[in-house]
Each structure stands twice: as C-alpha cells, then as structure tokens.
Write a protein that holds these residues in place. Structure first.
Motif, PDB file in Angstrom:
ATOM      1  N   VAL A  93       0.880  -1.160   0.000  1.00 54.68           N
ATOM      2  CA  VAL A  93       0.000   0.000   0.000  1.00 54.68           C
ATOM      3  C   VAL A  93       0.919   1.211   0.000  1.00 54.68           C
ATOM      4  N   LEU A  94       1.141   1.786  -1.155  1.00 53.45           N
ATOM      5  CA  LEU A  94       2.259   2.694  -1.377  1.00 53.45           C
ATOM      6  C   LEU A  94       2.150   4.020  -0.640  1.00 53.45           C
ATOM      7  N   GLU A  95       0.937   4.384  -0.181  1.00 50.73           N
ATOM      8  CA  GLU A  95       0.824   5.627   0.572  1.00 50.73           C
ATOM      9  C   GLU A  95       1.309   5.489   2.012  1.00 50.73           C
ATOM     10  N   GLU A  96       1.518   4.250   2.457  1.00 48.96           N
ATOM     11  CA  GLU A  96       2.005   4.038   3.816  1.00 48.96           C
ATOM     12  C   GLU A  96       3.488   4.383   3.905  1.00 48.96           C
ATOM     13  N   GLU A  97       3.890   4.947   5.014  1.00 50.14           N
ATOM     14  CA  GLU A  97       5.257   5.427   5.195  1.00 50.14           C
ATOM     15  C   GLU A  97       6.285   4.320   4.975  1.00 50.14           C
ATOM     16  N   GLY A  98       7.255   4.583   4.123  1.00 46.53           N
ATOM     17  CA  GLY A  98       8.352   3.663   3.880  1.00 46.53           C
ATOM     18  C   GLY A  98       8.071   2.554   2.890  1.00 46.53           C
ATOM     19  N   THR A  99       6.801   2.376   2.502  1.00 43.25           N
ATOM     20  CA  THR A  99       6.436   1.245   1.646  1.00 43.25           C
ATOM     21  C   THR A  99       6.951   1.406   0.218  1.00 43.25           C
ATOM     22  N   ALA A 100       6.835   2.601  -0.349  1.00 41.26           N
ATOM     23  CA  ALA A 100       7.277   2.817  -1.729  1.00 41.26           C
ATOM     24  C   ALA A 100       8.766   2.536  -1.874  1.00 41.26           C
ATOM     25  N   LEU A 147       0.821  11.025  -5.946  1.00 42.13           N
ATOM     26  CA  LEU A 147       1.935  11.938  -6.222  1.00 42.13           C
ATOM     27  C   LEU A 147       3.199  11.542  -5.466  1.00 42.13           C
ATOM     28  N   ARG A 148       3.098  11.473  -4.162  1.00 43.16           N
ATOM     29  CA  ARG A 148       4.277  11.221  -3.339  1.00 43.16           C
ATOM     30  C   ARG A 148       4.917   9.873  -3.631  1.00 43.16           C
ATOM     31  N   ALA A 149       4.114   8.822  -3.725  1.00 36.21           N
ATOM     32  CA  ALA A 149       4.665   7.483  -3.971  1.00 36.21           C
ATOM     33  C   ALA A 149       5.363   7.418  -5.321  1.00 36.21           C
ATOM     34  N   ALA A 150       4.787   8.093  -6.334  1.00 37.41           N
ATOM     35  CA  ALA A 150       5.417   8.104  -7.657  1.00 37.41           C
ATOM     36  C   ALA A 150       6.789   8.771  -7.599  1.00 37.41           C
ATOM     37  N   ILE A 151       6.880   9.845  -6.841  1.00 36.70           N
ATOM     38  CA  ILE A 151       8.157  10.548  -6.704  1.00 36.70           C
ATOM     39  C   ILE A 151       9.184   9.680  -5.997  1.00 36.70           C
ATOM     40  N   LEU A 152       8.774   9.064  -4.891  1.00 38.46           N
ATOM     41  CA  LEU A 152       9.714   8.264  -4.109  1.00 38.46           C
ATOM     42  C   LEU A 152      10.191   7.029  -4.874  1.00 38.46           C
ATOM     43  N   LEU A 210       2.459  15.705 -11.785  1.00 36.25           N
ATOM     44  CA  LEU A 210       3.363  14.671 -12.288  1.00 36.25           C
ATOM     45  C   LEU A 210       3.861  15.000 -13.691  1.00 36.25           C
ATOM     46  N   ASN A 211       2.971  15.525 -14.537  1.00 37.64           N
ATOM     47  CA  ASN A 211       3.378  15.862 -15.899  1.00 37.64           C
ATOM     48  C   ASN A 211       4.505  16.888 -15.899  1.00 37.64           C
ATOM     49  N   GLN A 212       4.396  17.902 -15.029  1.00 38.20           N
ATOM     50  CA  GLN A 212       5.445  18.905 -14.972  1.00 38.20           C
ATOM     51  C   GLN A 212       6.718  18.336 -14.335  1.00 38.20           C
ATOM     52  N   MET A 213       6.553  17.452 -13.361  1.00 42.63           N
ATOM     53  CA  MET A 213       7.708  16.823 -12.739  1.00 42.63           C
ATOM     54  C   MET A 213       8.470  15.958 -13.736  1.00 42.63           C
TER      55      MET A 213
END
Length: 287
Positions: free
Chosen positions: A61-68, A114-119, A162-165
């Motif tokens: 569950v990628l939104e959980e801390e440390g999982t991604a 957003l956050r999980a994709a970045i990490l 995400l597109n701009q990132m």
C-alpha cells in the motif's frame, strides 16, 4: 542473453497487468506491486512466467510510510537490477469538489498519486545512476491532467503535477543517460460489464459507460493493451531521443474538449464534441 528487468506498481490488473505482460513478452523479468488482490497478481505472474520470465509479487500500500522505497529496494534485490520502472498505481477516487474535500482523504490521495510516484522514481534513479544504467522511468498520468472537470481537482491536480515533474526530472536525469516520460490514458475499458455489475454498479451506469464510446473520435474506448504498447515504445530504443514528454493516448477524446454530455441534434450542445460517423456523410455524393 540476460533478460532485462522491469518494476511496475499496481501491475496486477487492468493497465498495469497489460504492461507487465507486454514487457515479459519482450524478454523482461518483472517485479510488481499490488494493494489487495493477491489472486489477480498471481494470474499476471503466471502469464509472465509463461513468457519465460521471472515475476516477483509484493503486497504494498504505497501511501504508507516507507512502503514505496521498500518496494523498489526489494524488487531491485530480487531482480538483480532494474532497467525500466513504471509508476502505475493510484488511489481510487477523484477527491470531490472543493467544498466537499476531506482532509484525510486528500492526504491519502496525495501520498498515493503523487508522493509514492516521486519516491519510487527517486529510488529507481539513484540505483541507475550508481550502477551506470541507462534506464527509463515512465509515469502513468491521465488526460484529466489536461482537461478541467468538476469534482476532480485533487486527482487532476496531482496528475498535472506529475506531468510537470516528468519534464523537470527528465532534465535532472539526462546527464546520466536516463530518460523519463509519461503516458496519459484517456477512457480505457479495464473491466467487463459483468465485473462492473458485480461491484454493485447500477446497470444504467454500466450502459452509460458503454455508450460513452460513441463520443470518442476513433469510435471505441481504449484497451489496456493500447497503453501497454505506448509505454513499451517509450521504454524502447526506438524512443531513445525522447525524454520529458507525456504522450496522450485517448483516441482523440480530448481534442474537442472531452464532452461530458451531448445535447439534442441541432443545438449548440450537440455540436460541442459531436463526431460525425462515416454513415452520416452525404457530401461525397456531390463529387
């Protein structure tokens, strides 16, 4: 010849499953995450292995801390490296209209979309740079990042971010020979009507989803395989001079402005987004 290695989030169904199988057919080993359905993940793994590849499954569950971060690290260790990373996972839901936004749900959407994709992208890129891998990172975006619609500000905003990132991160990674791109799907049919009805969706809504295909200029909804082909192209050597781009794959849906509704014939609403079909053409008789 050693097989290449691909990591994908939410690779157990729909678009993610089609991408995993497409890369396996092309000679890749695969590591995929899934949030809930181990059964669907196993089905994808069987297809990957039938292509001669290895497939590793991770409940995450990628939104959980440390999982991604952990998913990427474990996948790289099992695969023995990574050549391609595809971020496909999202949290279901658009977030609602501004007046109805729930803070808790907003944070969960942000962390998942957003956050999980970045990490995940960061950890993949760090490995590629350290080991001199001229790899590719691909983010699954959405046509909603380009089209404003009510009750979708959070989801659309995160995807637009995400597109701009992708553009900015592509510049960060270009000196290392790493490419980063995005694919923005339009209306994609990822479940059968029977599967939608089984979720409790009213039959009227299921029928409306089918009828929506008439508004797509190419005359049909997309298939998960359509997105898989676009992702594979961007990861291939044929796209070796493409980076920082987000490819819209929507059958032309957003060209007229993505009509949410079409009014009666002869009205302004009818012409907005109306795509004439070949059988309606009469002008050819004049020539």
């Amino acid at each position: 010849m050693e097989r290449k290695k691909m990591i994908i989030t939410a690779g157990n169904r729909g678009i993610g499953a089609a991408i995993a199988v497409k890369f396996a057919q092309a000679g890749y080993d695969v590591s995929l995450s899934y949030a809930h359905s181990r059964e669907s993940a196993e089905e994808v793994a069987e297809k990957v292995r039938a292509c001669g590849g290895r497939c590793f499954l991770h409940k995450a569950v990628l939104e959980e801390e440390g999982t991604a971060e952990a998913f990427i690290h474990e996948s790289i260790q099992e695969l023995g490296g990574v050549d391609v990373f595809v971020n496909n996972a999202i949290r279901p839901g658009l977030g609602g209209g501004l007046l109805d936004i729930d803070t808790v749900e907003m944070d969960k959407l942000m962390r998942a979309d957003l956050r999980a994709a970045i990490l995940c992208s960061r950890e993949t890129a760090r490995y590629m740079v350290k080991h001199n891998v001229k790899g590719c990172i691909i983010v699954i975006s959405s046509m909603r990042a380009e089209r404003a619609m009510p009750n979708a500000g959070l989801y659309s905003g995160f995807k637009a971010g995400l597109n701009q990132m992708v553009k900015c991160f592509a510049l960060d990674l270009a000196p290392f020979g790493i490419r980063m791109n995005g694919v923005a799907p339009g209306a994609i049919k990822v479940r059968t009507n029977a599967e939608l009805l089984a979720t409790g969706m009213p039959e009227k809504i299921v029928q409306a989803k089918d009828e929506f295909a008439e508004r797509v200029p190419l005359g049909r909804k997309g298939k998960p395989e359509d997105i898989a082909e676009a992702v594979f192209f961007l990861a291939s050597d044929k796209a070796s001079y493409i980076t920082g781009e987000t490819l819209l794959v929507d059958g032309g849906l957003t060209i007229p402005g993505f009509p949410e509704s079409v009014g009666p014939a002869g009205t302004d609403a009818y012409t907005w987004g109306y795509i004439p079909r070949p059988e309606t053409w009469t002008w050819a008789d004049q020539y």
